[in-house]
Scaffold this active site. Structure first.
Site, mmCIF file in Angstrom:
data_model
loop_
_atom_site.group_PDB
_atom_site.id
_atom_site.type_symbol
_atom_site.label_atom_id
_atom_site.label_comp_id
_atom_site.label_asym_id
_atom_site.label_seq_id
_atom_site.Cartn_x
_atom_site.Cartn_y
_atom_site.Cartn_z
ATOM 1 N N CYS A 158 2.887 1.746 3.361
ATOM 2 C CA CYS A 158 3.055 1.034 4.361
ATOM 3 C C CYS A 158 1.824 1.395 5.350
ATOM 4 O O CYS A 158 0.919 0.321 5.831
ATOM 5 C CB CYS A 158 4.218 0.925 5.225
ATOM 6 S SG CYS A 158 5.905 0.804 4.130
ATOM 7 N N CYS A 182 6.570 5.763 5.864
ATOM 8 C CA CYS A 182 6.156 5.133 4.433
ATOM 9 C C CYS A 182 4.597 5.124 4.241
ATOM 10 O O CYS A 182 3.756 4.525 5.011
ATOM 11 C CB CYS A 182 6.667 3.976 4.121
ATOM 12 S SG CYS A 182 5.715 3.029 2.847
#
Length: 495
Positions: free
Chosen positions: A408, A405
């Site tokens: 993230c 991600c």
């Protein structure tokens, strides 16, 4: 909780991915697919008895693959009598998000059939290539059930790869006939329905019955089953239960795919056995598993056997390893799992009985607990989640993330700075958990995307952080929500 839908989406997406590849842009020329958006959607839909709407996103590979097939089908169906209208909505556009939400669009492409000016909404369950789309929609836009007048009609309609439901009647009138038609109308997007005055035309079953009787043909188990109760609720339940195999087969055969989708869509507990279908004891494993399926299937459990080659998505989702096969995994809708690895045929009945008796401990997917966990941001795995987050008596900010991600990755250095700011405060822990490699308690943490950040105060108050991803704002949030021990000065004052 629709956790079973997450399973189905993950596994079936991976299953479909192996079958589909990306495609080029739509061909030029006149476009037969109508473009709908928030401003014209209601106006067009309410004027028609039958409209097919595809919700798509411009970046979606499956949508690109579908686009030329959908357009070709629209051009053919424009000259149907009556014409069949195919439309599309860009669900990625901000102004159309509300429409996508209204139709519960959770992935792309999602295709809906709208009947009676939009009053009835059904899922499109047909093929994704032009000829198949045309055939399917011609059936869907015509009568809900077609008459079988000869053995040739029956053999053309009763396909060896799908479920077909036939009503046998002494006359085409009366309450039973009306209820059968109502059922066909309700379930027509999922099944093919036919009716006949003469059971002798049908390929299986008692040919002298005059009905009223519903005969359900299926490509598995006992191949057909008769039902005599025409109460609508009873009929629906009969179709739902009889159209699912005792044991669903998950392999690379496309004709099994609709049954796999149905398996992961249903609300039952799911018992799945995965192994290599070519091993010497494959038949023995299948038959012993089937015996247990016949014993427990009326107790809210659905059963599936998966070939190792086709089940890579399942292995990834459940955190399984190939050296564990043959294995059985049982999944509850709350996310709880039970696992039996390297199973022999004679283990199956014994282990399933132990599971039913409650003497099998749940299985938890977890990375190993780190031997050294001295970084600023502590590593949480499923096996130390209780110790670090719930039982430590500390104030814990937990990031739930996925390694792939990008958001993230951007948040990681900011959390690092926050953690460094709290290094001198033993009562605050900043931590992270990889949700792709560890099970998390879904009843505590509602994770719809990554990163998801939760805070648990020392006294046990849990709240989700949805503020900005700036260091100062995260620290503000921690300061407002943490329990201060010994009235220590806040970190903010020390910065």
């Amino acid at each position: 909780m629709a956790h079973h839908n997450n399973i189905r989406v993950s596994i079936c997406f991976l299953f479909a991915s192996s079958l589909l590849s990306l495609f080029a842009q739509i061909s030029s020329g006149k476009e037969f697919v109508l473009t709908l958006n928030r401003s014209n959607f209601s106006d067009i839909v309410t004027k028609h008895n039958f409209v097919v709407v595809e919700f798509y996103a411009p970046w979606c590979g499956h949508c690109m693959k579908l686009a030329p097939e959908y357009e070709k089908a629209a051009s053919i169906l424009s000259s149907n009598d009556p014409p069949v209208i195919l439309a599309k909505v860009d669900a990625n556009e901000e102004k159309n998000r509300e429409l996508a939400s209204q139709f519960q669009v959770q992935g792309f492409p999602t295709i809906k059939i709208l009947r009676n000016g939009g009053k009835v909404v059904q899922d499109y369950k047909g093929p994704r290539e032009a000829d198949g789309i045309v055939d399917y929609l011609k059936k869907q836009s015509g009568p809900a059930t077609t008459e079988i007048k000869s053995a040739d009609d029956a053999s053309a309609l009763i396909d060896k790869n799908k479920v077909v439901i036939v009503g046998v009647f002494p006359k085409f009138s009366g309450e039973e006939y009306e209820n059968f038609n109502a059922l066909a109308d309700k379930l027509r997007s999922e099944y093919d329905f036919s009716h006949t005055l003469n059971a002798k035309h049908l390929p299986r079953g008692e040919s002298s019955v005059t009905g009223p009787v519903v005969r359900l043909f299926k490509p598995f188990d006992e191949l057909f089953v008769d039902f005599y109760d025409f109460n609508m609720e009873a009929l629906s339940k009969f179709v739902e239960e009889s159209s699912v195999p005792i044991v669903t087969v998950f392999n690379n055969d496309p004709s099994n795919h609709p049954f796999v989708v149905k398996f992961f869509d249903n609300p039952n507990v799911k018992a799945m056995m995965f192994f290599n279908f070519t091993v010497d004891n494959a038949d023995s494993l299948k038959s012993k598993f089937r015996e247990s399926a016949e014993q427990y299937r009326q107790q809210g459990i659905s059963f599936l056997v998966g070939d190792l080659e086709a089940s890579q998505g399942a292995f990834q989702y459940f955190g399984l390893k190939e050296n564990q096969v043959p294995l059985i995994v049982i999944q509850h809708n709350d996310g709880k799992k039970f696992l039996k690895t390297n199973v022999e045929p004679d283990h199956i009945a014994t282990w399933l009985k132990a599971y039913k008796d409650g003497s099998v401990e749940p299985f938890k997917k977890s990375e190993p607990i780190p031997e050294v966990n001295n970084e600023s941001v502590k590593v949480v795995v499923a096996d130390n989640l209780q110790d670090i987050v719930f039982n430590s008596g500390k104030n814990v900010l937990l990031e739930i993330y996925a390694p792939w991600c990008s958001h993230c990755k951007k948040l990681a250095p900011i959390l690092e700075e926050v953690a460094v700011s709290y290094q001198s405060n033993p009562d605050v822990i900043i931590a992270k958990l990889d949700a792709t490699a560890n099970d998390i308690p879904r009843d505590t943490f509602d994770v719809q995307g990554y990163p998801t950040v939760y805070f648990r105060s020392a006294s046990g108050q849990i709240s989700q952080y949805d503020g900005s991803r700036k260091k100062e704002d995260i620290i503000d949030f921690i300061e407002k929500n943490r329990d201060k021990v010994d009235q220590q000065e806040s970190v903010k004052d020390e910065l």
